[in-house]
Design a protein around this motif. Structure first.
Motif: not given
Length: 447
Positions: A367-385
């Motif tokens: 959830h942290i990358p989702h709050h950094i940018s809500p434009r990150i698709p759910s399937y990319n959240l792990r790479d962003a984290h």
């Protein structure tokens, strides 16, 4: 995503009394008191958390009293130490509690550190998530239809979790991270929300404000701490609040759903037209879908095939929301003290759940990358984290789901206090807080 106290109180009082204005408190530091200056947390030893003492022996550091004048910026307080944060991890059920984020770090700094590829929309991956949700939900319905009565709870748990996947798909659509075609996003988001009886546009408008004002005391549209003025205003309301923020907290999103999304007065004039369209879609689904289910399976079938999975969805809706932003060390702040980077990076919690839940819910708990940018698709959240861990890892709050974490939230994180963040109901009204005492006795303390 969950219920704000002012709205929850409307169920019982019909009105809301505005809380008192912000007061300034002098920071105090005494034996068994720690002052975390950078995020405003005053944690008075562990006395108000005594029910959460872990099985291992914990050594409580007793700080020496300091002068009233602030200490130099380069002199760390006891609360800044790794040892102290590790003690909090043990008590609260966290894997890591992040260091306070420096004031000069901006949300743009964090956003710019992410690789560009995590913002890219992949149509194949997006529609694969739809396939996963539709297939897992269909499987759940088959399980419900075939399961003997004693296995129905397992079938409902699976189907309710698959239901939650529909919400995550609509969630991506609302954040414009599902498709490059915005009409497709509106259609898919509306359809994904229909089985949940959630009006898509009203939810989207309110959820956008949650992202813009995360952990802001009066403006955030998700869960707030309870206001003491509201807690003291009425014995009936106080009892309802104790149950709502205690044993029934894992279904409090139902109150939020009911109060926030069907009242046209809660929306701006330029939003009302789209809100009415969403409401019409939801009411049409109820008028057609519910009678059809009852016609085919009877009223008991409506309970088995729709209501119980819907309650399972709200269990996850409430649980995910409170874990993402609720912990004794995470402050809610007034707007003039609020910092976007601190709230989104340092005030959001990453929590690992069993893998089958992560798959069915499309990694929404990364959830942290989702709050950094809500434009990150759910399937990319792990790479962003992973990128955030590499660049900002020491500031992150991380946990794996455990009973001690849930017990902390449900028995400690209650009434707002500017110095301590939270005060438990049983500290303010011990004679009326039997539900909290009951939770402490029956909830496991495993971390």
């Amino acid at each position: 995503m969950a219920c704000r106290l002012p709205d929850f109180s409307l169920l019982f009082t019909g009105s809301y009394k505005k809380p008192i204005q912000k007061k300034n408190f002098a920071a105090r530091c005494s034996p068994a008191t720690f002052n975390l200056k950078r995020n405003g947390l005053i944690h008075e030893g562990f006395t108000h958390q005594k029910h959460l003492i872990p099985t291992k022996k914990v050594t409580v550091i007793r700080a020496v009293a300091v002068p009233v004048a602030p200490s130099p910026a380069d002199t760390p307080s006891p609360a800044d130490s790794a040892e102290y944060r590790q003690q909090l991890c043990e008590i609260y059920g966290f894997r890591q509690i992040g260091e306070p984020l420096p004031d000069n770090v901006t949300l743009k700094d964090v956003n710019d550190s992410l690789p560009k590829k995590v913002f890219e929309i992949d149509d194949v991956k997006a529609w694969k998530s739809v396939l996963i949700s539709v297939t897992s939900y269909a499987l759940g319905l088959v399980m419900i239809s075939k399961a003997p009565w004693y296995l129905l709870p397992l079938a409902w748990a699976w189907t309710g979790t698959a239901f939650t996947g529909f919400f995550v798909i609509g969630h991506d659509c609302a954040h414009k991270s599902f498709s490059r075609n915005k009409l497709v996003e509106d259609i898919v988001g509306t359809l994904a929300f229909l089985p949940l009886i959630y009006p898509y546009e009203p939810w989207r408008f309110k959820h956008d404000r949650h992202h813009a004002k995360t952990n802001m005391l009066q403006e955030d549209t998700a869960w707030h701490p309870v206001w003491k003025e509201e807690f003291d205003s009425s014995p009936i309301l106080r009892k309802a609040i104790i149950y709502g923020y205690g044993p029934f907290r894992t279904w409090m999103s139902i109150a939020h759903w009911l109060l926030w999304h069907f009242d046209l007065k809660k929306f701006r004039p330029n939003e009302v037209k789209r809100v009415k369209i969403s409401l019409a879609c939801v009411f049409a689904f109820m008028a057609i879908g519910w009678p059809l289910i009852i016609y085919k399976t009877g009223f008991i079938g409506w309970i088995k095939f729709w209501l119980m999975p819907w309650l399972g969805y709200h269990f996850w809706m409430s649980t995910f929301t409170m874990v993402h932003h609720t912990a004794p060390h995470i402050p809610f702040k007034y707007s003039d003290d609020w910092n976007a980077a601190q709230a989104q990076l340092n005030g959001t919690v990453h929590c690992d759940y069993p893998r089958w839940i992560e798959i069915l819910c499309h990694d929404i708990n990364v959830h942290i990358p989702h709050h950094i940018s809500p434009r990150i698709p759910s399937y990319n959240l792990r790479d962003a984290h992973k990128s955030l861990q590499e660049n900002w890892g020491k500031y992150l709050n991380e946990a794996s789901w455990n009973w001690r974490l849930m017990k902390t939230i449900m028995t400690v994180c209650h009434v707002y206090d500017q110095e301590r963040n939270y005060i438990g109901f049983d500290e303010l009204a011990p004679e009326e807080s039997q539900p909290i005492t009951f939770l402490r006795k029956v909830m496991p303390d495993y971390a």
